[in-house]
Design an enzyme around this catalytic site. Structure first.
Site, PDB file in Angstrom:
ATOM      1  N   ASP A  48    -121.821 -36.211  34.730  1.00 47.42           N
ATOM      2  CA  ASP A  48    -123.227 -36.290  34.336  1.00 47.42           C
ATOM      3  C   ASP A  48    -123.550 -35.777  32.927  1.00 47.42           C
ATOM      4  OD1 ASP A  48    -123.075 -36.702  37.018  1.00 47.42           O
ATOM      5  OD2 ASP A  48    -124.623 -35.276  37.581  1.00 47.42           O
ATOM      6  N   GLU A 227    -130.356 -36.572  43.469  1.00 53.05           N
ATOM      7  CA  GLU A 227    -129.790 -35.764  42.396  1.00 53.05           C
ATOM      8  C   GLU A 227    -130.468 -36.083  41.061  1.00 53.05           C
ATOM      9  OE1 GLU A 227    -125.267 -34.800  43.427  1.00 53.05           O
ATOM     10  OE2 GLU A 227    -125.508 -36.896  42.852  1.00 53.05           O
TER      11      GLU A 227
END
Length: 501
Positions: A48, A227
């Site tokens: 990420d 998320e």
């Protein structure tokens, strides 16, 4: 920032598979899958994007990073900088694991008014500490929010001695803080992923946080954990609209990881929406956990992780693994009384060194060979055109080793598609998704088509970025053949191909 509960169980299998991949694919040429103009780490694992911020002409990209192996593991914050969003310079690791845990996803803000007391114009990172020891005890308290600050524009960081600033309330998934200043309520707003919902917190000083509200649970797609949220205010002709981005894994439209979004309002405390349908930012399998840069004014620039948790640990690799998507500007467009998110790749800053403005042409006899236009591209180019009617078409990219990437539009299903089933190594793992589709959202009578091809990836932006597909693939030689096919005669307008070096 995947937190697979089964990661420990599968670790040996993953490492074994990765070692076999290294021997098979990376022994002779460890760089052969390296993208030309998408960011990738020099070595180690990456997922990420984190803490992205624009400061004094420089874009800072932090990211989930395991510097020691090419599989997910103890998370650090890697760091890279760029002045043009294409040429990235890797910097020393910004945040290391400590006694409170490893460093999961988060954000960075510019504290112009010294609200936290670290100094005027301090950079403050707000991130999730993930404590593996508590996780093993199954207490549900293994994730909590902490902060660090930098007084030298991100070169070095000091962790706050009062961490964590937001303790865990007793739930398993409690992570990924994205923080912004909300002028209307005069406070910092934290958008936090909490199981299958988003919880909003407010703070005056980035150290003390008060729970404001919660959104989600029975709303939107709920096939997996939520998320990496991001809350954005986007201008429209009808006034400002608020957009909430929520990544979800699994449960994406084409299996595995994806990012949904909600269009609504935010009053400084609560996010509300009348949206009933599920809307996806990108239907492709390889655009996940995307968030936007801070400190860019009304220009919302997003970068995502170009992979999918269904197979991220298994993709062919050598000394490094994973890349980022192309940066894209987000906006809203109204179609049939609904507001849809539009993604526009930032290619003006991509240093296009060779632009071929081919113009208009009439395609008949089903096929036209465009191979001559990509001879000098070395597998890295942008292609765009407009069709004067909505019709089925294919683009076929291939090379002399038999690799073939098929993409285009199917009028019978009203879907754009990418088929990578024959694009190099597609059999390394059963979960690798080989064909993906996205519905056509535009209601106009023509098709605008734009795609970015890198050495081992393609990003489709159809109808101005309303319908998007991002996909990686694994070929060993660049595509040098390009053919356009359509079952009907069609006029191609404004054909352009740009070589990206």
């Amino acid at each position: 920032m995947k937190k697979n509960k089964y990661i420990g169980v599968l670790l040996l299998m993953i490492i074994f598979s990765s070692c076999k991949t290294l021997l098979k694919t990376g022994k002779n040429n460890p760089e052969k899958y390296r993208p030309a103009y998408h960011f990738s780490p020099k070595k180690g694992w990456m997922n990420d994007p984190n803490g992205m911020i624009y400061l004094d002409g420089t874009y800072h990209l932090f990211y989930q990073h395991n510097p020691d192996t090419i599989v997910w593991g103890p998370m650090h914050w890697g760091h890279a900088t760029s002045t043009d969003l294409m040429q990235w310079e890797e910097q020393p690791i910004a945040l290391f694991p400590d006694s409170l845990g490893t460093i999961f996803s988060g954000s960075v803000v510019l504290d112009k008014n010294n609200t936290a007391g670290f100094g005027k114009d301090a950079l403050v990172a707000i991130f999730t500490h993930h404590n593996h020891y508590i996780e093993e005890e199954k207490t549900g308290l293994h994730q909590y929010q902490s902060i660090a600050y930098s007084l030298d524009q991100g070169k070095s960081w000091t962790k706050y001695t009062g961490n964590p600033v937001l303790p865990n309330p007793g739930i398993w998934d409690f992570r990924d803080p994205k923080v912004m200043w909300h002028a209307g309520s005069g406070q910092w707003i934290m958008t936090l992923a909490t199981k299958q919902s988003i919880t909003f917190y407010g703070s005056k000083n980035l150290k003390e946080w008060k729970r404001l509200s919660e959104f989600g649970n029975d709303t939107g797609a709920n096939g997996g954990v939520w998320e990496c949220p991001d809350l954005l205010c986007l201008p429209t002709p009808e006034g400002d609209k608020w957009v909430l981005l929520v990544s979800i894994n699994p449960g994406g439209p084409n299996t595995g990881s994806a990012t949904q979004y909600f269009v609504g309002d935010f009053d400084g405390t609560t996010f509300t929406t009348n949206q009933k349908d599920i809307r996806w930012m990108d239907y492709g399998p390889d655009n996940y956990a995307g968030v936007t840069f801070s400190n860019t004014g009304n220009r919302h620039i997003l970068i995502g992780w170009m992979s999918n948790w269904a197979y991220a640990n298994m993709v062919p690799a050598s000394t490094w693994r994973s890349g980022m998507t192309i940066p894209r500007i987000l906006s809203l467009q109204k179609v049939s009384e609904k507001w849809f998110l539009v993604s526009s790749p930032i290619t003006k800053e991509l240093m296009n060194e060779d632009v071929q403005q081919i113009g208009d042409m009439h395609v008949q006899n089903n096929t036209q060979d465009w191979s001559n236009y990509i001879k000098k591209t070395d597998g890295a180019f942008e292609l765009s055109f407009t069709l004067d009617k909505v019709t089925t078409f294919d683009l076929v990219l291939s090379n002399n080793t038999g690799d073939e990437l098929l993409l285009g539009f199917d009028k019978s299903t009203d879907q754009f598609f990418v088929d990578r089933s024959k694009a190099g190594n597609a059999n390394f793992y059963p979960a690798f998704i080989t064909r993906t589709v996205v519905p056509r959202i535009s209601d106009t009578g023509m098709i605008n088509y734009r795609l970015l091809v890198d050495r081992n990836s393609v990003e489709v932006f159809a109808d101005g970025g309303l319908s998007n597909l991002s996909s990686i693939f694994f070929i060993e030689r660049p595509f040098h053949v390009l053919k356009f096919r359509s079952p009907t005669n069609v006029n191609v307008r404004d054909l352009s191909i740009k070589v990206i070096k």
